[in-house]
Design a protein around this motif. Structure first.
Motif, PDB file in Angstrom:
ATOM      1  N   THR A  40       0.849  -1.183   0.000  1.00  0.00           N
ATOM      2  CA  THR A  40       0.000   0.000   0.000  1.00  0.00           C
ATOM      3  C   THR A  40       0.885   1.234   0.000  1.00  0.00           C
ATOM      4  O   THR A  40       1.977   1.223   0.581  1.00  0.00           O
ATOM      5  N   TRP A  41       0.451   2.282  -0.687  1.00  0.00           N
ATOM      6  CA  TRP A  41       1.282   3.486  -0.794  1.00  0.00           C
ATOM      7  C   TRP A  41       0.439   4.684  -1.191  1.00  0.00           C
ATOM      8  O   TRP A  41      -0.712   4.564  -1.606  1.00  0.00           O
ATOM      9  N   THR A  42       1.039   5.843  -1.044  1.00  0.00           N
ATOM     10  CA  THR A  42       0.439   7.096  -1.498  1.00  0.00           C
ATOM     11  C   THR A  42       1.446   7.837  -2.355  1.00  0.00           C
ATOM     12  O   THR A  42       2.659   7.767  -2.105  1.00  0.00           O
ATOM     13  N   ARG A  43       0.969   8.503  -3.375  1.00  0.00           N
ATOM     14  CA  ARG A  43       1.786   9.412  -4.183  1.00  0.00           C
ATOM     15  C   ARG A  43       1.222  10.816  -4.003  1.00  0.00           C
ATOM     16  O   ARG A  43       0.026  11.035  -4.148  1.00  0.00           O
ATOM     17  N   GLN A  44       2.116  11.753  -3.743  1.00  0.00           N
ATOM     18  CA  GLN A  44       1.724  13.137  -3.532  1.00  0.00           C
ATOM     19  C   GLN A  44       2.241  13.988  -4.678  1.00  0.00           C
ATOM     20  O   GLN A  44       3.429  13.925  -5.030  1.00  0.00           O
ATOM     21  N   TYR A  45       1.351  14.784  -5.264  1.00  0.00           N
ATOM     22  CA  TYR A  45       1.689  15.716  -6.343  1.00  0.00           C
ATOM     23  C   TYR A  45       1.364  17.127  -5.882  1.00  0.00           C
ATOM     24  O   TYR A  45       0.710  17.318  -4.853  1.00  0.00           O
ATOM     25  N   GLU A  46       1.775  18.092  -6.673  1.00  0.00           N
ATOM     26  CA  GLU A  46       1.492  19.481  -6.318  1.00  0.00           C
ATOM     27  C   GLU A  46      -0.006  19.740  -6.271  1.00  0.00           C
ATOM     28  O   GLU A  46      -0.503  20.458  -5.407  1.00  0.00           O
ATOM     29  N   GLY A  47      -0.754  19.124  -7.192  1.00  0.00           N
ATOM     30  CA  GLY A  47      -2.181  19.401  -7.263  1.00  0.00           C
ATOM     31  C   GLY A  47      -3.081  18.293  -6.771  1.00  0.00           C
ATOM     32  O   GLY A  47      -4.305  18.413  -6.819  1.00  0.00           O
ATOM     33  N   GLY A  48      -2.521  17.187  -6.283  1.00  0.00           N
ATOM     34  CA  GLY A  48      -3.373  16.095  -5.852  1.00  0.00           C
ATOM     35  C   GLY A  48      -2.584  14.983  -5.196  1.00  0.00           C
ATOM     36  O   GLY A  48      -1.383  15.081  -4.970  1.00  0.00           O
ATOM     37  N   GLN A  49      -3.302  13.904  -4.932  1.00  0.00           N
ATOM     38  CA  GLN A  49      -2.681  12.759  -4.290  1.00  0.00           C
ATOM     39  C   GLN A  49      -3.429  11.490  -4.683  1.00  0.00           C
ATOM     40  O   GLN A  49      -4.601  11.536  -5.060  1.00  0.00           O
ATOM     41  N   GLU A  50      -2.745  10.365  -4.603  1.00  0.00           N
ATOM     42  CA  GLU A  50      -3.371   9.093  -4.894  1.00  0.00           C
ATOM     43  C   GLU A  50      -3.027   8.090  -3.801  1.00  0.00           C
ATOM     44  O   GLU A  50      -1.996   8.200  -3.131  1.00  0.00           O
ATOM     45  N   PHE A  51      -3.919   7.109  -3.619  1.00  0.00           N
ATOM     46  CA  PHE A  51      -3.755   6.077  -2.605  1.00  0.00           C
ATOM     47  C   PHE A  51      -4.008   4.718  -3.253  1.00  0.00           C
ATOM     48  O   PHE A  51      -4.981   4.559  -4.003  1.00  0.00           O
ATOM     49  N   TRP A  52      -3.148   3.741  -2.941  1.00  0.00           N
ATOM     50  CA  TRP A  52      -3.260   2.416  -3.529  1.00  0.00           C
ATOM     51  C   TRP A  52      -3.145   1.332  -2.467  1.00  0.00           C
ATOM     52  O   TRP A  52      -2.405   1.485  -1.487  1.00  0.00           O
ATOM     53  N   ALA A  53      -3.866   0.228  -2.681  1.00  0.00           N
ATOM     54  CA  ALA A  53      -3.728  -0.976  -1.855  1.00  0.00           C
ATOM     55  C   ALA A  53      -3.845  -2.175  -2.791  1.00  0.00           C
ATOM     56  O   ALA A  53      -4.837  -2.305  -3.513  1.00  0.00           O
ATOM     57  N   LEU A  54      -2.812  -3.018  -2.799  1.00  0.00           N
ATOM     58  CA  LEU A  54      -2.775  -4.166  -3.703  1.00  0.00           C
ATOM     59  C   LEU A  54      -2.401  -5.427  -2.932  1.00  0.00           C
ATOM     60  O   LEU A  54      -1.223  -5.752  -2.786  1.00  0.00           O
ATOM     61  N   PRO A  55      -3.392  -6.162  -2.425  1.00  0.00           N
ATOM     62  CA  PRO A  55      -3.104  -7.465  -1.832  1.00  0.00           C
ATOM     63  C   PRO A  55      -2.884  -8.509  -2.921  1.00  0.00           C
ATOM     64  O   PRO A  55      -3.493  -8.445  -3.993  1.00  0.00           O
ATOM     65  N   ALA A  56      -1.990  -9.459  -2.648  1.00  0.00           N
ATOM     66  CA  ALA A  56      -1.688 -10.526  -3.603  1.00  0.00           C
ATOM     67  C   ALA A  56      -1.537 -11.837  -2.853  1.00  0.00           C
ATOM     68  O   ALA A  56      -1.006 -11.867  -1.737  1.00  0.00           O
ATOM     69  N   CYS A  57      -1.999 -12.922  -3.470  1.00  0.00           N
ATOM     70  CA  CYS A  57      -1.911 -14.248  -2.864  1.00  0.00           C
ATOM     71  C   CYS A  57      -1.386 -15.255  -3.883  1.00  0.00           C
ATOM     72  O   CYS A  57      -1.765 -15.199  -5.061  1.00  0.00           O
ATOM     73  N   ASN A  58      -0.541 -16.152  -3.417  1.00  0.00           N
ATOM     74  CA  ASN A  58      -0.051 -17.276  -4.217  1.00  0.00           C
ATOM     75  C   ASN A  58      -0.823 -18.510  -3.753  1.00  0.00           C
ATOM     76  O   ASN A  58      -0.508 -19.095  -2.714  1.00  0.00           O
ATOM     77  N   PHE A  59      -1.840 -18.907  -4.526  1.00  0.00           N
ATOM     78  CA  PHE A  59      -2.739 -19.965  -4.084  1.00  0.00           C
ATOM     79  C   PHE A  59      -2.141 -21.356  -4.244  1.00  0.00           C
ATOM     80  O   PHE A  59      -2.641 -22.316  -3.671  1.00  0.00           O
ATOM     81  N   GLY A  60      -1.091 -21.467  -5.044  1.00  0.00           N
ATOM     82  CA  GLY A  60      -0.428 -22.758  -5.208  1.00  0.00           C
ATOM     83  C   GLY A  60       1.052 -22.584  -5.010  1.00  0.00           C
ATOM     84  O   GLY A  60       1.505 -21.878  -4.117  1.00  0.00           O
ATOM     85  N   GLU A  61       1.832 -23.221  -5.864  1.00  0.00           N
ATOM     86  CA  GLU A  61       3.275 -23.057  -5.825  1.00  0.00           C
ATOM     87  C   GLU A  61       3.749 -21.995  -6.815  1.00  0.00           C
ATOM     88  O   GLU A  61       4.812 -21.414  -6.626  1.00  0.00           O
ATOM     89  N   ASN A  62       2.916 -21.740  -7.867  1.00  0.00           N
ATOM     90  CA  ASN A  62       3.414 -20.884  -8.949  1.00  0.00           C
ATOM     91  C   ASN A  62       2.281 -20.166  -9.656  1.00  0.00           C
ATOM     92  O   ASN A  62       2.255 -20.079 -10.870  1.00  0.00           O
ATOM     93  N   PHE A  63       1.317 -19.646  -8.876  1.00  0.00           N
ATOM     94  CA  PHE A  63       0.203 -18.919  -9.482  1.00  0.00           C
ATOM     95  C   PHE A  63      -0.244 -17.837  -8.521  1.00  0.00           C
ATOM     96  O   PHE A  63      -0.862 -18.122  -7.497  1.00  0.00           O
ATOM     97  N   GLU A  64       0.065 -16.603  -8.865  1.00  0.00           N
ATOM     98  CA  GLU A  64      -0.196 -15.466  -7.991  1.00  0.00           C
ATOM     99  C   GLU A  64      -1.332 -14.621  -8.548  1.00  0.00           C
ATOM    100  O   GLU A  64      -1.377 -14.332  -9.748  1.00  0.00           O
TER     101      GLU A  64
END
Length: 228
Positions: A40-64
């Protein structure tokens, strides 16, 4: 930035999906087998901002699988946009110390506020991440080659990212990269990643801008990464 510029910038966000923060260029690694992680992260600009959240899971041995999204808020014009990402990734050769690895990622990024109507189905993309490890992982280089289908413009865009991470201290690593597509000037950023708890919890920060871009479009990003 205009709304069109933001649309073009967010088109590049799929590369963020499973790059090791704060890199945008992806690596030939996966989340641990049968485990999940959160970036998760935020980017700050002079005129705005953005927020992100990216969960990820590897359900097997080689598939995310990555499912997440972000929100941009424009302070000057008082509007916001939202973006959603779904990505699937596998490796054909996992990255090893002093070796190399490569894989394939396929996904879709949706901009419902920017792309109304049938374009809400989003932009489909794929890329091939290739990584090289040197000096016992003290230096790692990443290369991404891919293609994106821009539904709104009915155009195929070739995407490219080149990134590097290098040891600066026991828990501190530096990053440098450049990324973009063939229709516009690329973006670049420089930053650091610090492991508060090694192999579990890290913080990071970068500064970046579009090559030949305006100074007011510079960004500062701060992020967290939890990798149990």
């Amino acid at each position: 930035m205009t709304r069109l510029t933001w649309a073009l910038f967010f088109v590049l966000i799929p590369a963020v999906s499973q790059a090791a923060r704060p890199l945008v260029t992806d690596d030939a690694r996966l989340t641990n087998a049968h485990a999940c992680q959160l970036e998760t992260w935020t980017r700050q600009y002079e005129g705005g901002q953005e927020f992100w959240a990216l969960p990820a899971c590897n359900f097997g041995e080689n598939f995310e699988v990555t499912l997440g999204g972000g929100r941009y808020e424009d302070r000057a014009d008082n509007y916001h946009t939202e973006d959603w990402v779904a990505q699937f990734k596998t490796l054909f050769k996992p990255l090893e110390s002093n070796g190399w690895g490569w894989g394939l990622a396929v996904g879709r990024v949706m901009h419902p506020d920017i792309q109304p109507g049938p374009n809400q189905l989003g932009n489909t993309y794929f890329y091939i991440p290739v990584s090289w490890s040197m000096l016992q992982d003290d230096v790692v280089i990443h290369l991404n080659l891919g293609m994106l289908r821009d539904r709104q413009q009915s155009q195929n865009k070739a995407t490219l990212g080149v990134g590097s991470e290098f040891q600066m201290g026991q828990r501190l690593r530096g990053i440098a990269e450049i990324f973009g597509d063939h229709t516009q000037a690329p973006f670049y950023q420089l930053g650091v990643r610090y492991s508060i708890i090694p192999n579990l919890f890290q913080v990071d920060g970068t500064i970046g801008q579009q090559v030949n871009g305006q100074s007011q479009d510079q960004w500062l990003s701060i992020g967290l990464r939890w990798t149990p």
